[in-house]
Motif scaffolding. Structure first.
Motif, PDB file in Angstrom:
ATOM      1  N   THR A  87     -42.712  19.264  31.510  1.00  0.00           N
ATOM      2  CA  THR A  87     -43.688  20.290  31.878  1.00  0.00           C
ATOM      3  C   THR A  87     -42.977  21.498  32.475  1.00  0.00           C
ATOM      4  N   VAL A  88     -43.665  22.634  32.361  1.00  0.00           N
ATOM      5  CA  VAL A  88     -43.159  23.863  32.959  1.00  0.00           C
ATOM      6  C   VAL A  88     -44.344  24.596  33.583  1.00  0.00           C
ATOM      7  N   ILE A  89     -44.133  25.168  34.769  1.00  0.00           N
ATOM      8  CA  ILE A  89     -45.161  25.966  35.426  1.00  0.00           C
ATOM      9  C   ILE A  89     -44.686  27.411  35.463  1.00  0.00           C
ATOM     10  N   ILE A  90     -45.502  28.290  34.915  1.00  0.00           N
ATOM     11  CA  ILE A  90     -45.177  29.709  34.848  1.00  0.00           C
ATOM     12  C   ILE A  90     -46.088  30.454  35.814  1.00  0.00           C
ATOM     13  N   LYS A  91     -45.492  31.341  36.590  1.00  0.00           N
ATOM     14  CA  LYS A  91     -46.211  32.083  37.628  1.00  0.00           C
ATOM     15  C   LYS A  91     -46.404  33.532  37.177  1.00  0.00           C
ATOM     16  N   TYR A  92     -47.558  34.094  37.577  1.00  0.00           N
ATOM     17  CA  TYR A  92     -47.894  35.470  37.200  1.00  0.00           C
ATOM     18  C   TYR A  92     -48.384  36.246  38.412  1.00  0.00           C
ATOM     19  N   GLU A  93     -48.026  37.515  38.448  1.00  0.00           N
ATOM     20  CA  GLU A  93     -48.603  38.473  39.384  1.00  0.00           C
ATOM     21  C   GLU A  93     -48.931  39.716  38.571  1.00  0.00           C
ATOM     22  N   ILE A  94     -50.143  40.228  38.763  1.00  0.00           N
ATOM     23  CA  ILE A  94     -50.547  41.438  38.051  1.00  0.00           C
ATOM     24  C   ILE A  94     -50.809  42.527  39.077  1.00  0.00           C
ATOM     25  N   TYR A  95     -50.137  43.654  38.882  1.00  0.00           N
ATOM     26  CA  TYR A  95     -50.230  44.796  39.785  1.00  0.00           C
ATOM     27  C   TYR A  95     -50.824  46.002  39.077  1.00  0.00           C
ATOM     28  N   ASN A  96     -51.453  46.881  39.842  1.00  0.00           N
ATOM     29  CA  ASN A  96     -51.785  48.210  39.353  1.00  0.00           C
ATOM     30  C   ASN A  96     -50.476  48.981  39.404  1.00  0.00           C
ATOM     31  N   LYS A  97     -49.979  49.412  38.258  1.00  0.00           N
ATOM     32  CA  LYS A  97     -48.657  50.052  38.216  1.00  0.00           C
ATOM     33  C   LYS A  97     -48.629  51.337  39.033  1.00  0.00           C
ATOM     34  N   GLU A  98     -49.704  52.108  38.995  1.00  0.00           N
ATOM     35  CA  GLU A  98     -49.724  53.394  39.689  1.00  0.00           C
ATOM     36  C   GLU A  98     -49.735  53.246  41.210  1.00  0.00           C
ATOM     37  N   THR A  99     -50.541  52.313  41.712  1.00  0.00           N
ATOM     38  CA  THR A  99     -50.684  52.166  43.165  1.00  0.00           C
ATOM     39  C   THR A  99     -49.798  51.083  43.747  1.00  0.00           C
ATOM     40  N   GLY A 100     -49.329  50.163  42.910  1.00  0.00           N
ATOM     41  CA  GLY A 100     -48.540  49.035  43.399  1.00  0.00           C
ATOM     42  C   GLY A 100     -49.375  47.919  43.995  1.00  0.00           C
ATOM     43  N   GLU A 101     -50.709  48.059  43.955  1.00  0.00           N
ATOM     44  CA  GLU A 101     -51.588  47.053  44.551  1.00  0.00           C
ATOM     45  C   GLU A 101     -51.556  45.757  43.741  1.00  0.00           C
ATOM     46  N   LEU A 102     -51.417  44.636  44.441  1.00  0.00           N
ATOM     47  CA  LEU A 102     -51.482  43.328  43.803  1.00  0.00           C
ATOM     48  C   LEU A 102     -52.935  43.010  43.494  1.00  0.00           C
ATOM     49  N   LEU A 103     -53.231  42.759  42.218  1.00  0.00           N
ATOM     50  CA  LEU A 103     -54.599  42.519  41.781  1.00  0.00           C
ATOM     51  C   LEU A 103     -54.907  41.041  41.579  1.00  0.00           C
ATOM     52  N   VAL A 104     -53.962  40.318  41.003  1.00  0.00           N
ATOM     53  CA  VAL A 104     -54.205  38.930  40.609  1.00  0.00           C
ATOM     54  C   VAL A 104     -52.906  38.137  40.736  1.00  0.00           C
ATOM     55  N   THR A 105     -53.037  36.890  41.163  1.00  0.00           N
ATOM     56  CA  THR A 105     -51.924  35.950  41.102  1.00  0.00           C
ATOM     57  C   THR A 105     -52.405  34.715  40.347  1.00  0.00           C
ATOM     58  N   GLY A 106     -51.486  33.994  39.770  1.00  0.00           N
ATOM     59  CA  GLY A 106     -51.885  32.781  39.070  1.00  0.00           C
ATOM     60  C   GLY A 106     -50.705  32.052  38.483  1.00  0.00           C
ATOM     61  N   ASN A 107     -51.016  30.959  37.822  1.00  0.00           N
ATOM     62  CA  ASN A 107     -49.985  30.196  37.132  1.00  0.00           C
ATOM     63  C   ASN A 107     -50.615  29.408  35.997  1.00  0.00           C
ATOM     64  N   SER A 108     -49.767  28.989  35.090  1.00  0.00           N
ATOM     65  CA  SER A 108     -50.193  28.112  34.007  1.00  0.00           C
ATOM     66  C   SER A 108     -49.191  26.973  33.905  1.00  0.00           C
ATOM     67  N   LYS A 109     -49.737  25.781  33.701  1.00  0.00           N
ATOM     68  CA  LYS A 109     -48.909  24.594  33.527  1.00  0.00           C
ATOM     69  C   LYS A 109     -48.934  24.232  32.047  1.00  0.00           C
ATOM     70  N   HIS A 110     -47.764  23.983  31.498  1.00  0.00           N
ATOM     71  CA  HIS A 110     -47.636  23.684  30.073  1.00  0.00           C
ATOM     72  C   HIS A 110     -46.912  22.362  29.869  1.00  0.00           C
ATOM     73  N   ALA A 111     -47.467  21.546  29.000  1.00  0.00           N
ATOM     74  CA  ALA A 111     -46.737  20.377  28.535  1.00  0.00           C
ATOM     75  C   ALA A 111     -45.667  20.883  27.571  1.00  0.00           C
ATOM     76  N   ILE A 112     -44.579  20.177  27.487  1.00  0.00           N
ATOM     77  CA  ILE A 112     -43.546  20.484  26.497  1.00  0.00           C
ATOM     78  C   ILE A 112     -43.615  19.350  25.482  1.00  0.00           C
ATOM     79  N   THR A 113     -44.024  19.698  24.251  1.00  0.00           N
ATOM     80  CA  THR A 113     -44.285  18.662  23.252  1.00  0.00           C
ATOM     81  C   THR A 113     -43.655  19.000  21.909  1.00  0.00           C
ATOM     82  N   ASP A 114     -43.711  18.018  21.034  1.00  0.00           N
ATOM     83  CA  ASP A 114     -43.374  18.258  19.637  1.00  0.00           C
ATOM     84  C   ASP A 114     -44.665  18.690  18.930  1.00  0.00           C
ATOM     85  N   PRO A 115     -44.609  19.022  17.644  1.00  0.00           N
ATOM     86  CA  PRO A 115     -45.833  19.460  16.947  1.00  0.00           C
ATOM     87  C   PRO A 115     -46.946  18.411  16.888  1.00  0.00           C
TER      88      PRO A 115
END
Length: 137
Positions: A87-115
């Motif tokens: 498994t892998v957990i990926i983290k995200y932060e989304i900012y307003n580029k102009e103001t630098g304000e943090l708008l959203v944080t989050g993450n997604s967990k992914h299984a690592i599998t074959d087809p």
């Protein structure tokens, strides 16, 4: 954790009747950030699939801090927070580029599998990709 950046401009269709970004669009933008992260480390999804590695989403978390609006330019920062055997957990932060304000944080967990969606150990199946991801944590 090394962070990779992706820019998105909010289009009118991304907003709701209140003129702010509809909440599910942030999950879509997490995916955009994840796609660009993989591309930037040399493993776009097309290459992963060719090499028999899938990353199905097992969970997504999103915390809303402030709204984005039409025509805002958003900066998505993406990085790997944790890597385990299959498994892998990926983290995200989304900012307003102009103001630098943090708008959203989050993450997604992914299984690592074959087809066939059977868990695989990335370190064994694709040591190059495993090392690239681990060097960013």
């Amino acid at each position: 954790m090394r962070k990779y950046e992706t820019e998105i401009r909010v289009i009118y269709a991304d907003t709701d009747a209140m003129g702010i970004v509809y909440h599910t669009n942030y999950i879509k933008w997490f995916e955009a950030g994840r796609n660009e992260y993989l591309r930037q480390i040399g493993y776009p999804y097309s290459r992963l699939e060719e090499e028999g590695v899938w990353l199905p989403v097992a969970a997504v978390n999103c915390e809303y801090k402030a709204p984005a609006r039409y025509d805002d330019i958003l900066l998505i920062q993406t990085g790997v927070a944790e890597m385990k055997a299959a498994t892998v957990i990926i983290k995200y932060e989304i900012y307003n580029k102009e103001t630098g304000e943090l708008l959203v944080t989050g993450n997604s967990k992914h299984a690592i599998t074959d087809p066939q969606l059977k868990p695989i150990r990335l370190k064994k199946v694709n040591p190059d990709l495993f090392e690239r991801i681990m060097s960013d944590i």
